[in-house]
Enzyme design. Structure first.
Site, mmCIF file in Angstrom:
data_model
loop_
_atom_site.group_PDB
_atom_site.id
_atom_site.type_symbol
_atom_site.label_atom_id
_atom_site.label_comp_id
_atom_site.label_asym_id
_atom_site.label_seq_id
_atom_site.Cartn_x
_atom_site.Cartn_y
_atom_site.Cartn_z
ATOM 1 N N LYS A 23 -4.464 -7.070 3.522
ATOM 2 C CA LYS A 23 -4.649 -5.390 2.038
ATOM 3 C C LYS A 23 -6.239 -5.176 1.789
ATOM 4 C CE LYS A 23 -3.399 -1.596 -0.346
ATOM 5 N NZ LYS A 23 -3.382 -2.111 -1.706
ATOM 6 N N HIS A 56 -40.416 -20.840 12.005
ATOM 7 C CA HIS A 56 -38.075 -21.541 11.757
ATOM 8 C C HIS A 56 -37.698 -21.464 13.108
ATOM 9 C CE1 HIS A 56 -38.396 -20.568 7.813
ATOM 10 N NE2 HIS A 56 -38.538 -19.653 8.089
ATOM 11 N N SER A 112 0.317 -1.265 0.156
ATOM 12 C CA SER A 112 -0.038 0.328 -0.009
ATOM 13 C C SER A 112 1.301 1.225 -0.026
ATOM 14 C CB SER A 112 -1.123 -0.271 1.325
ATOM 15 O OG SER A 112 -1.880 1.289 1.076
ATOM 16 N N HIS A 160 -7.552 -3.452 4.831
ATOM 17 C CA HIS A 160 -6.763 -2.177 4.370
ATOM 18 C C HIS A 160 -7.623 -1.062 3.642
ATOM 19 C CE1 HIS A 160 -4.621 1.140 2.132
ATOM 20 N NE2 HIS A 160 -3.623 1.204 3.188
ATOM 21 N N ASN A 161 -8.216 -1.360 2.265
ATOM 22 C CA ASN A 161 -8.080 -1.161 1.724
ATOM 23 C C ASN A 161 -10.327 -0.595 1.485
ATOM 24 O OD1 ASN A 161 -6.539 -0.966 -0.111
ATOM 25 N ND2 ASN A 161 -7.350 -1.322 -1.695
ATOM 26 N N GLU A 169 -10.161 1.627 4.026
ATOM 27 C CA GLU A 169 -9.556 3.204 2.786
ATOM 28 C C GLU A 169 -11.310 3.759 2.728
ATOM 29 O OE1 GLU A 169 -6.924 2.550 0.063
ATOM 30 O OE2 GLU A 169 -7.602 3.459 -1.443
ATOM 31 N N TYR A 170 -12.102 3.319 1.808
ATOM 32 C CA TYR A 170 -13.449 3.417 1.167
ATOM 33 C C TYR A 170 -14.100 4.731 2.363
ATOM 34 C CZ TYR A 170 -12.934 0.363 -3.123
ATOM 35 O OH TYR A 170 -12.042 0.423 -4.401
ATOM 36 N N LYS A 203 -11.035 -0.083 -7.686
ATOM 37 C CA LYS A 203 -11.096 -1.238 -8.666
ATOM 38 C C LYS A 203 -11.369 -2.583 -8.002
ATOM 39 C CE LYS A 203 -7.163 0.965 -10.810
ATOM 40 N NZ LYS A 203 -6.971 2.080 -9.386
HETATM 41 C C1 6PG Z 1 -2.954 1.424 -1.514
HETATM 42 C C2 6PG Z 1 -4.194 1.673 -1.820
HETATM 43 C C3 6PG Z 1 -4.626 0.819 -3.800
HETATM 44 C C4 6PG Z 1 -5.460 1.521 -3.782
HETATM 45 C C5 6PG Z 1 -6.077 2.524 -5.110
HETATM 46 C C6 6PG Z 1 -7.520 2.477 -5.567
HETATM 47 O O1 6PG Z 1 -3.505 1.352 -0.585
HETATM 48 O O2 6PG Z 1 -1.625 1.838 -1.751
HETATM 49 O O3 6PG Z 1 -5.652 0.857 -1.824
HETATM 50 O O4 6PG Z 1 -3.894 -0.078 -3.795
HETATM 51 O O5 6PG Z 1 -5.718 0.543 -5.715
HETATM 52 O O6 6PG Z 1 -5.905 3.133 -3.915
HETATM 53 O O7 6PG Z 1 -8.380 2.298 -5.113
HETATM 54 P P1 6PG Z 1 -9.973 2.142 -5.556
HETATM 55 O O8 6PG Z 1 -9.819 1.887 -7.656
HETATM 56 O O9 6PG Z 1 -10.626 1.079 -5.824
HETATM 57 O O10 6PG Z 1 -10.692 3.585 -4.712
#
Ligand code: 6PG
Length: 502
Positions: free
Chosen positions: A188, A481, A133, A191-192, A195-196, A291
């Site tokens: 990881k 149930h 990351s 983590h994402n 992150e969202y 992504k």
């Molecule tokens: C990181 C990020 C990275 C991620 C992009 C885009 O930790 O460096 O999480 O791995 O792929 O930030 O993520 P999205 O396209 O899903 O927003």
């Protein structure tokens, strides 16, 4: 190419897109002789030519690459996740010798890493699925690294990975073995997901302040001030810079025509956007994509039965954002409903408390998923180590990680992060602040799905008796149930009164 056929390279990086190239340069910076390979060899030659001082060894074929590496070999794959990883592994396997190690540093799905780990082991070699990351600059100057797989393989990889990893404020490398199989990519992935949520919490605060009439500079000043203390984080830091960035006179920076733009009419694009603003942010279309790793996290929450509602709010907000045309139409056609007289926004201090509490709640959800995964996949995840690894290099690095580490150091088996005594004060101040934030935004019709999810999660978690007695009774009514009772053990069914039609 010098000494290509002599085994002088300490490590090889396969895949010279920006992340792979930057990791290779980072490895070379740290004194590791690095061999590079790209399917289209010209990209590898370019990377070496642009950075002559790094002495990269360009290999045009996998055979050359293998011959260039000292044994046991360390191969770091940085290719597009999915089938390209499998293809490359299949091409490498016949060339390897026992003890050699393949690492996959892409954003691979953890179940793929689990499977690859088994397949590579069955072929007699070693594998690590490595979460990385920190984006492009993290890769170049120090990412957070989350390897998972064969523990002995980690010992071979550690000197390189720990050298190139970011360093936390206490100097520790932000890299640690996370567990067997797909554990590294799992860590990881979550983590994402966090992150969202963190991004959404910031975006909603920005929206509240912006709609409340503050200009970009004033909002930037607020985030900047918060960034000095317990709310400091990389994402808040970049938010300040984004808020202050002016629209350049020549707006065209290298538009990649391979990235397909969705056809959206100009009048739709500008709908609701401020006019005449000098700031670039005000010109950025309100559509956010993804992504997929954040989606995987949420799917895992559903799979393992863990409430990730704040993370899900972050994901859903992106989906909702993508339907710009529908939103423009709905704003024009759907009733707004009577709005209560706009109550004034909570003050800055109260917003900060709400923000901190909501961020903590999002982490609590993410770490609850780790706990469920440790059980489901038989991993010995160390939550303190995970938090420690997030302290530098990664996108969600923030001051909050230190108290999270302390919480797990005090009790490694905490059933929920919120129960840590260390967070009592944060919640005591933050929960009332969250309530007033929601009261004012709901009254004025502002959407704040992540904050709403955060408070609902907290209130549900604190409900010793929930509303599920009604659900259970309804299930028993229409489907026999069964239900359990509060006053005695056993499984019960009741003949509930039926209507004539039933
Ligand atoms: C990181 C990020 C990275 C991620 C992009 C885009 O930790 O460096 O999480 O791995 O792929 O930030 O993520 P999205 O396209 O899903 O927003």
């Amino acid at each position: 190419m010098t000494n290509k056929q002599t085994a002088i390279a300490d490590i090889a990086v396969l895949g010279m897109a920006v992340m792979g190239k930057n990791l290779a340069l980072n490895m070379a910076d740290h004194g590791f002789r690095t061999a590079i390979y790209n399917r289209t060899a010209s990209k590898a030659h370019e990377a070496a030519a642009e950075n002559p001082e790094q002495n990269l060894i360009v290999c045009e074929t996998l055979e050359e690459l293998i011959a260039s590496l000292k044994t046991p070999r360390r191969l770091f794959l940085m290719v597009k996740s999915g089938p390209p990883v499998d293809t490359l592994i299949a091409d490498l396997l016949p060339l390897l010798e026992p003890g050699d190690l393949i690492m996959d540093g892409g954003n691979s799905f953890f179940k793929d890493s689990q499977r690859r780990s088994e397949e590579v082991a069955a072929a007699g070699f070693r594998f690590l699925g490595v979460g990385v990351s920190g984006g492009e600059s993290g890769a170049r100057f120090g990412p957070a690294i989350m390897p998972g797989g064969d523990k002995t393989a980690y010992e071979l990889a550690a000197p390189v990975l720990e050298a190139i990893a970011a360093k936390a404020p206490d100097g520790a490398a932000c890299c640690a073995w996370m567990g067997e199989g797909g554990a590294g990519h799992y860590v990881k992935m979550v983590h994402n997901g966090i992150e969202y949520a963190d991004m959404e919490l910031i975006a909603e605060l920005y929206y509240i302040l912006h709609t409340g009439g503050l200009d970009n500079e004033a909002i930037a000043a607020i985030f900047e001030e918060w960034n000095q203390g317990e709310l400091s984080s990389y994402l808040s830091e970049i938010t300040v810079r984004i808020l202050r960035e002016e629209d350049p006179a020549d707006p065209s920076i290298d538009l990649d025509s391979s990235l397909k733009e969705d056809p959206i009419a100009l009048e739709l694009r500008s709908s609701g956007a401020p006019t005449g603003s000098k700031y670039l942010l005000d010109k950025v279309l309100d559509i956010s994509r993804q992504k997929g790793t954040g989606k995987w996290t949420n799917e895992e929450g559903l799979e393992l039965g863990v409430d990730l509602s704040i993370l899900t709010a972050g994901l859903n907000a992106r989906y909702m954002s993508m339907d710009k045309g529908l939103r423009v139409r709905a704003e024009a056609e759907l009733p707004q409903g009577a709005l209560t007289e706009a109550s004034s926004l909570p003050d800055k201090a109260s917003l900060a408390q709400a923000f901190l509490a909501a961020r903590l709640l999002a982490y609590a959800q993410g770490f609850s998923l780790y706990r469920a995964a440790a059980k489901a996949y038989h991993w010995n995840l160390d939550y303190r180590t995970i938090a420690a690894t997030f302290r530098g290099g990664c996108i969600i690095r923030s001051a909050l990680l230190s108290p999270i580490m302390e919480a797990y150091a005090a009790d490694s088996d905490l059933p929920n992060l919120l129960l840590a005594p260390a967070f009592r004060a944060t919640l005591e101040a933050g929960i009332p602040a969250l309530r007033s934030l929601l009261a004012s935004t709901i009254a004025t019709g502002l959407p704040v799905p992540a904050y709403a999810a955060a408070l609902s999660y907290y209130d549900q978690l604190r409900a010793a008796r929930s509303s599920a007695n009604m659900i259970s009774a309804q299930r028993d009514y229409f489907g026999a149930h069964t239900f359990q009772r509060t006053d005695r053990e056993g499984i019960y069914h009741h003949e509930w009164p039926q209507t004539d039609e039933e």
